[in-house]
Write a protein that holds these residues in place. Structure first.
Motif, short mmCIF file in Angstrom:
data_model
loop_
_atom_site.label_atom_id
_atom_site.label_comp_id
_atom_site.label_asym_id
_atom_site.label_seq_id
_atom_site.Cartn_x
_atom_site.Cartn_y
_atom_site.Cartn_z
N GLU A 1 0.81 -1.21 0.00
CA GLU A 1 0.00 0.00 0.00
C GLU A 1 0.84 1.26 0.00
O GLU A 1 0.49 2.24 -0.61
N ILE A 2 1.95 1.21 0.72
CA ILE A 2 2.77 2.41 0.85
C ILE A 2 4.19 2.10 0.40
O ILE A 2 4.81 1.16 0.89
N VAL A 3 4.69 2.90 -0.53
CA VAL A 3 6.08 2.80 -0.95
C VAL A 3 6.69 4.19 -0.82
O VAL A 3 6.25 5.12 -1.49
N LEU A 4 7.66 4.32 0.06
CA LEU A 4 8.39 5.58 0.23
C LEU A 4 9.60 5.50 -0.68
O LEU A 4 10.51 4.72 -0.44
N LYS A 5 9.59 6.30 -1.75
CA LYS A 5 10.66 6.23 -2.75
C LYS A 5 11.71 7.30 -2.49
O LYS A 5 11.43 8.35 -1.93
N ASN A 6 12.94 7.01 -2.94
CA ASN A 6 14.06 7.95 -2.86
C ASN A 6 14.28 8.47 -1.45
O ASN A 6 14.42 9.66 -1.22
N VAL A 7 14.29 7.56 -0.49
CA VAL A 7 14.48 7.90 0.91
C VAL A 7 15.97 7.89 1.24
O VAL A 7 16.65 6.89 0.98
N GLN A 8 16.47 8.99 1.77
CA GLN A 8 17.85 9.03 2.23
C GLN A 8 17.96 8.20 3.51
O GLN A 8 17.09 8.27 4.36
#
Length: 110
Positions: free
Chosen positions: A87-94
């Motif tokens: 459901e949730i994808v956090l993209k380009n996370v440092q």
């Protein structure tokens, strides 16, 4: 006069800088509150996803080699009960492993 091939290279370079310098930061925002994860996606059209910590079943970190080396980032996938898809994808996370650790701490304290 700039040769056509060089002109296309300049356009591509500008597009890449816009994408990583502006769009990725503005179009993908997330926050952890006391009891839920909030994700805001989009720039011109937007979408807000909210999930309570107690409904999260598992959290996965994906750090592809190229992203880890070039942008020093990765993705965090959050799965919830009752669905077969992410459901949730956090993209380009440092520092995705540190963010996952913070999320796990918040989930355990609930």
């Amino acid at each position: 006069l700039i040769p056509p091939m060089t002109r296309w290279g300049i356009y591509l370079l500008i597009l890449v800088f816009f994408y990583y310098g502006f769009y990725v930061k503005v179009a993908n925002a997330y926050a952890f509150t006391n009891d839920r994860v909030l994700v805001h996606k989009g720039w011109l059209s937007t979408k807000l996803i909210s999930t309570e910590y107690q409904k999260i079943t598992d959290v996965t970190v994906d750090e592809p080699f190229v992203s880890r080396i070039i942008t020093k980032s990765g993705s965090i996938t959050v799965n919830t009960a009752g669905t077969g898809t992410s459901e949730i994808v956090l993209k380009n996370v440092q520092n995705p492993y540190e963010i996952k650790k913070k999320l796990d701490e918040l989930r355990m304290n609930r």
